[in-house]
Design an enzyme around this catalytic site. Sequence first.
Site, PDB file in Angstrom:
ATOM      1  N   CYS A   1       0.940  -1.298   0.005  1.00 55.19           N
ATOM      2  CA  CYS A   1       0.223  -0.028   0.179  1.00 55.19           C
ATOM      3  C   CYS A   1       0.856   1.382  -0.038  1.00 55.19           C
ATOM      4  CB  CYS A   1      -0.928   0.062   1.027  1.00 55.19           C
ATOM      5  SG  CYS A   1       0.032   0.017   2.966  1.00 55.19           S
ATOM      6  N   THR A   2       0.494   2.222   0.327  1.00 53.40           N
ATOM      7  CA  THR A   2       1.239   3.878   0.019  1.00 53.40           C
ATOM      8  C   THR A   2       2.263   3.774   0.847  1.00 53.40           C
ATOM      9  OG1 THR A   2      -0.865   4.611  -0.773  1.00 53.40           O
ATOM     10  CG2 THR A   2       1.102   6.138  -0.375  1.00 53.40           C
TER      11      THR A   2
END
Length: 302
Positions: A177-178
Site C-alpha cells: 500500500c502507500t
Amino acid sequence: MPEFTVAALYRFAPLADPASLQRRLKRRCNELGLGGTLIVAPEGINGTVAGTAHNIDALLTELRALPGMAELDCKRSVCDQAPFLRLKVRLKPEIVTMGDPDIDPRTQAGTYVDAPAWNELVDDPNVVVLDTRNDYEVRVGTFDRAIDPGLKHFREFPAFAEQALRGFEDRPIAMFCTGGIRCEKASSLLRRRGFHRVYHLEGGILRYFATTTKAASKWRGECFVFDRRVTLKPSLEPGDHSLCYGCLEPVSREEAQSPLHEDGVCCVHCHDRTPAAVRAGRRERARQVRLARHRGELHIGR
C-alpha cells in the site's frame, strides 16, 4: 519558495486516553504551524503532516516519546508549495478503518520485506501480488503482476479476501500500500483467517521509491497521495495528475483533454453520474475560484 517537508507517519500502539491526546496534538501542531491530517484512535496514530523540517522533527520527537510510539514509522518527501491548506486532528475508532475489532497488527501482521526482497517476490510467478489500495489509486500506478481488488474503500477488503482468496491459504501472498499501514491490517486479517505465508512491503510504496533505483524498480506509473500534489513519481517529485473536484479522483493529463472533463466541475470518471444542476453549481464555484485567483486571493474551498 520555502521548502516543505511532508511526513507520512503511523504506529499501532494502544493509547490510554486518545481524546486527551487528540486535543494536545491539535494544539501542538498549530503551535508548530503544521498542515495536514492526523488521526488518533485507541489503536494508535496515523496521518500525513507538512511544515518546516525543524518543526516536523519537533513533532516526531514528541510523538516517539509517547508510550509504545518509539518505533513510529515515518516516510519523508519535500515540495516547494504547501501540500495542505489546513490542519485536521481527528479522533476516530480506528486509524485505518477495517471494522474488525479482533484484528491486532501488533501481534498478527505478516512478514515485513524490504525493497530487494520485494523485487524477488514480484518476480516469482508463484507469489500472489496484491494491491490493497482503492481502485482509483491503483489506476494511477502499481507493481508488475499486482492484482487490483477493486476496492472503493479499504473496509471492503475483508469481503474481498473471503470471496477471492479462498483456496490460496498455502500460496505466498505479497501485499503493498502507500505507506504500509493498510498492509499491516490486511496481513493481520489474512493470518487470522488461516493464510500461512503473508508478506508486506515495509514502509510501503513511499519507502520503496526512496530506496530503489530506476533500473531496479518494478513499479509502473505514479503513486496517489492524499495531499495537493495528487501523485508522486518514483523520484518522489510531484506527478502529472490533477484532482477532480467532483469525485476527488486523480485525472491524468490525457484524461483532462477529454470533452467530458470540465475543470472544477467533473471528469471522465464522474461526468455521467453528475446531474446537470450539480454541474451548474460547480461551474459557479469554479468561476468564483478564478475571480479570487485574479484578485490574488486564495478561495477557501480550493
